[in-house]
Design a protein around this motif. Structure first.
Motif, PDB file in Angstrom:
ATOM      1  N   ASP A  42     -13.344  -3.846   7.326  1.00 42.86           N
ATOM      2  CA  ASP A  42     -13.187  -5.317   6.228  1.00 42.86           C
ATOM      3  C   ASP A  42     -12.732  -5.336   4.911  1.00 42.86           C
ATOM      4  O   ASP A  42     -11.659  -6.003   3.936  1.00 42.86           O
ATOM      5  CB  ASP A  42     -14.426  -5.336   5.952  1.00 42.86           C
ATOM      6  N   LYS A  43     -13.070  -4.210   4.166  1.00 41.67           N
ATOM      7  CA  LYS A  43     -12.508  -3.911   2.559  1.00 41.67           C
ATOM      8  C   LYS A  43     -11.727  -2.174   2.590  1.00 41.67           C
ATOM      9  O   LYS A  43     -12.469  -1.546   3.544  1.00 41.67           O
ATOM     10  CB  LYS A  43     -13.895  -3.866   1.786  1.00 41.67           C
ATOM     11  N   LEU A  44     -11.264  -2.203   1.822  1.00 39.68           N
ATOM     12  CA  LEU A  44     -10.980  -0.459   1.245  1.00 39.68           C
ATOM     13  C   LEU A  44     -10.911  -0.458  -0.501  1.00 39.68           C
ATOM     14  O   LEU A  44     -10.963  -1.903  -1.158  1.00 39.68           O
ATOM     15  CB  LEU A  44      -9.263  -0.567   0.741  1.00 39.68           C
ATOM     16  N   ASP A  45     -11.725   0.493  -0.724  1.00 39.21           N
ATOM     17  CA  ASP A  45     -11.945   1.274  -2.205  1.00 39.21           C
ATOM     18  C   ASP A  45     -10.880   0.996  -3.007  1.00 39.21           C
ATOM     19  O   ASP A  45      -9.661   1.096  -2.138  1.00 39.21           O
ATOM     20  CB  ASP A  45     -12.327   1.825  -2.584  1.00 39.21           C
ATOM     21  N   PRO A  46     -10.113   0.817  -4.009  1.00 38.77           N
ATOM     22  CA  PRO A  46      -8.826   0.874  -4.794  1.00 38.77           C
ATOM     23  C   PRO A  46      -8.300   1.612  -4.066  1.00 38.77           C
ATOM     24  O   PRO A  46      -6.843   2.270  -4.554  1.00 38.77           O
ATOM     25  CB  PRO A  46      -9.397   0.961  -6.238  1.00 38.77           C
ATOM     26  N   ALA A  47      -9.173   3.236  -4.620  1.00 41.22           N
ATOM     27  CA  ALA A  47      -8.390   4.702  -3.649  1.00 41.22           C
ATOM     28  C   ALA A  47      -7.599   4.612  -2.756  1.00 41.22           C
ATOM     29  O   ALA A  47      -6.767   5.071  -2.772  1.00 41.22           O
ATOM     30  CB  ALA A  47      -9.124   5.671  -4.647  1.00 41.22           C
ATOM     31  N   ALA A  48      -8.424   3.973  -1.951  1.00 40.45           N
ATOM     32  CA  ALA A  48      -7.764   3.976  -0.779  1.00 40.45           C
ATOM     33  C   ALA A  48      -7.105   3.172  -0.256  1.00 40.45           C
ATOM     34  O   ALA A  48      -5.839   3.582   0.459  1.00 40.45           O
ATOM     35  CB  ALA A  48      -9.420   4.297   1.130  1.00 40.45           C
ATOM     36  N   GLU A  49      -6.637   2.085  -0.699  1.00 40.46           N
ATOM     37  CA  GLU A  49      -5.821   0.738  -0.691  1.00 40.46           C
ATOM     38  C   GLU A  49      -4.403   1.203  -0.979  1.00 40.46           C
ATOM     39  O   GLU A  49      -3.605   1.502  -0.342  1.00 40.46           O
ATOM     40  CB  GLU A  49      -6.392   0.243  -1.420  1.00 40.46           C
ATOM     41  N   MET A  50      -4.707   2.032  -2.651  1.00 42.07           N
ATOM     42  CA  MET A  50      -3.871   3.306  -3.076  1.00 42.07           C
ATOM     43  C   MET A  50      -2.574   4.277  -2.241  1.00 42.07           C
ATOM     44  O   MET A  50      -1.483   4.540  -1.826  1.00 42.07           O
ATOM     45  CB  MET A  50      -3.857   4.058  -4.365  1.00 42.07           C
ATOM     46  N   ILE A  51      -3.948   4.615  -1.838  1.00 44.92           N
ATOM     47  CA  ILE A  51      -3.358   6.448  -1.153  1.00 44.92           C
ATOM     48  C   ILE A  51      -2.971   5.829   0.958  1.00 44.92           C
ATOM     49  O   ILE A  51      -2.407   6.017   1.473  1.00 44.92           O
ATOM     50  CB  ILE A  51      -4.638   7.122  -0.381  1.00 44.92           C
ATOM     51  N   GLY A  52      -3.595   4.675   1.156  1.00 48.65           N
ATOM     52  CA  GLY A  52      -3.295   4.220   2.321  1.00 48.65           C
ATOM     53  C   GLY A  52      -3.212   4.780   3.598  1.00 48.65           C
ATOM     54  O   GLY A  52      -3.459   5.307   4.010  1.00 48.65           O
ATOM     55  N   ALA A  53      -4.739   5.521   3.389  1.00 50.54           N
ATOM     56  CA  ALA A  53      -6.061   6.507   4.236  1.00 50.54           C
ATOM     57  C   ALA A  53      -7.098   6.710   3.867  1.00 50.54           C
ATOM     58  O   ALA A  53      -7.568   5.815   2.746  1.00 50.54           O
ATOM     59  CB  ALA A  53      -5.266   7.897   4.356  1.00 50.54           C
ATOM     60  N   VAL A  54      -7.840   6.395   4.953  1.00 45.75           N
ATOM     61  CA  VAL A  54      -9.167   6.604   4.916  1.00 45.75           C
ATOM     62  C   VAL A  54     -10.068   7.431   5.668  1.00 45.75           C
ATOM     63  O   VAL A  54      -9.738   7.657   6.752  1.00 45.75           O
ATOM     64  CB  VAL A  54      -9.964   5.582   5.036  1.00 45.75           C
ATOM     65  N   ASN A  55     -10.931   8.341   4.633  1.00 47.13           N
ATOM     66  CA  ASN A  55     -11.557   9.551   5.744  1.00 47.13           C
ATOM     67  C   ASN A  55     -13.287   9.222   5.416  1.00 47.13           C
ATOM     68  O   ASN A  55     -13.772   9.509   6.202  1.00 47.13           O
ATOM     69  CB  ASN A  55     -11.282  11.256   5.027  1.00 47.13           C
ATOM     70  N   THR A  56     -14.006   8.153   4.054  1.00 46.83           N
ATOM     71  CA  THR A  56     -14.974   7.959   5.098  1.00 46.83           C
ATOM     72  C   THR A  56     -14.899   6.094   5.042  1.00 46.83           C
ATOM     73  O   THR A  56     -14.422   5.134   4.157  1.00 46.83           O
ATOM     74  CB  THR A  56     -15.853   8.692   3.578  1.00 46.83           C
TER      75      THR A  56
END
Length: 293
Positions: free
Chosen positions: A81-95
């Motif tokens: 539903d949402k991404l924190d700014p760092a995840a959005e910038m990086i384009g990857a999620v681990n949590t």
């Protein structure tokens, strides 16, 4: 564990493939027990194909969240539903954190990488890094290292379907940070050798070295390394990877696997889920015990 689990226990997961080697359940469950928190952490083998149903299960089962690892760190983004700014910038999620059915994606890999080096007294800020890999972990490492002060970065990647992501990473670093980044083909062995020779640290953020590639390494010749180079392999199972063995043959003084990175990224995720600080020193003793293979 059985004494802690009851009808109120909250589930947290780890979704990746392969994943049975993971130390994350040991880390988090021991931390929960140490702090008296009523959570349980389990590992689930989840591929890109089964990922959508697995992510929906976080909502369905009212899980607190999940860690995400290869090969799902980028594929998971459209399912959240949402991404924190760092995840959005990086384009990857681990949590992933579940707040009443709203799933937010975070990335803690880059934080874990930098913190693990700091823990060892290694400061790569102001220096050059050669980095192999532009997947979820490689991207997080590249961005966090650049933001934290690495001044130059040579990123190597295979000219395959992840090449576009590698190009994006280089453009992102050059546009958004003070780090000068260049992109190189991993197939060019002479170029890789030359860039490593000119670097303060060589980091392998690919899956080479872990199952089913545990007997392989991108660098097979010890002469590529020098004693004062820092060599970092993000793989931690096996504990002593083929890359590390080559570096040790070369007499490299600072050789690390991904265990410290795993610990520190886990501590950051732990904080997101529970609001509590992980007892890092206690968990480090458990994870770094030589008997724990």
């Amino acid at each position: 564990m059985t004494e802690r689990i009851d009808g109120h226990t909250i589930l947290i997961g780890l979704m990746a493939y392969p994943i049975r080697h993971s130390m994350s359940p040991t880390m988090h469950n021991n931390a929960f027990a140490k702090l008296g928190l009523n959570y349980a952490y389990l590992a689930f083998e989840v591929t890109n194909e089964t990922l959508p149903a697995a992510i929906q299960s976080i909502r369905t089962l009212d899980m607190r969240g999940s860690n995400i690892s290869m090969p799902n760190k980028q594929k998971v983004i459209p399912l959240l539903d949402k991404l924190d700014p760092a995840a959005e910038m990086i384009g990857a999620v681990n949590t992933i954190v579940n707040d009443d059915g709203i799933l937010t994606g975070y990335t803690t890999d880059g934080i874990g990488f930098m913190k693990s080096l700091d823990d060892e007294g290694i400061n790569i800020r102001g220096h050059k890094m050669t980095l192999a890999g532009a997947g979820g972990a490689g991207t997080a490492i590249a961005v966090q290292a650049a933001l934290d002060g690495v001044t130059e970065m040579s990123i190597f990647n295979l000219h395959d379907d992840s090449w576009d992501n590698a190009k994006r990473n280089v453009e992102l670093l050059n546009e958004k940070t003070n780090c000068k980044a260049t992109l190189h083909e991993l197939e060019d062995r002479d170029d890789l050798k030359a860039e490593i020779a000119d670097s303060f640290i060589y980091t392998d953020a690919t899956g080479v070295g872990m199952k089913p590639l545990e007997n392989e390494t991108l660098v097979t010749d010890p002469s590529w390394f020098r004693e004062d180079l820092v060599v970092f392999d993000t793989v931690y199972a096996p504990r002593n990877t083929k890359l590390m063995q080559v570096a040790e043959q070369a007499g490299v003084k600072h050789v690390f696997n991904g265990l410290g990175m795993m610990l520190e990224q886990g501590a950051a995720a732990f904080k997101l889920w529970t609001g509590e600080d992980m007892p890092v020193d206690y968990i480090r003793q458990i994870l770094f015990d030589d008997d724990q293979q």
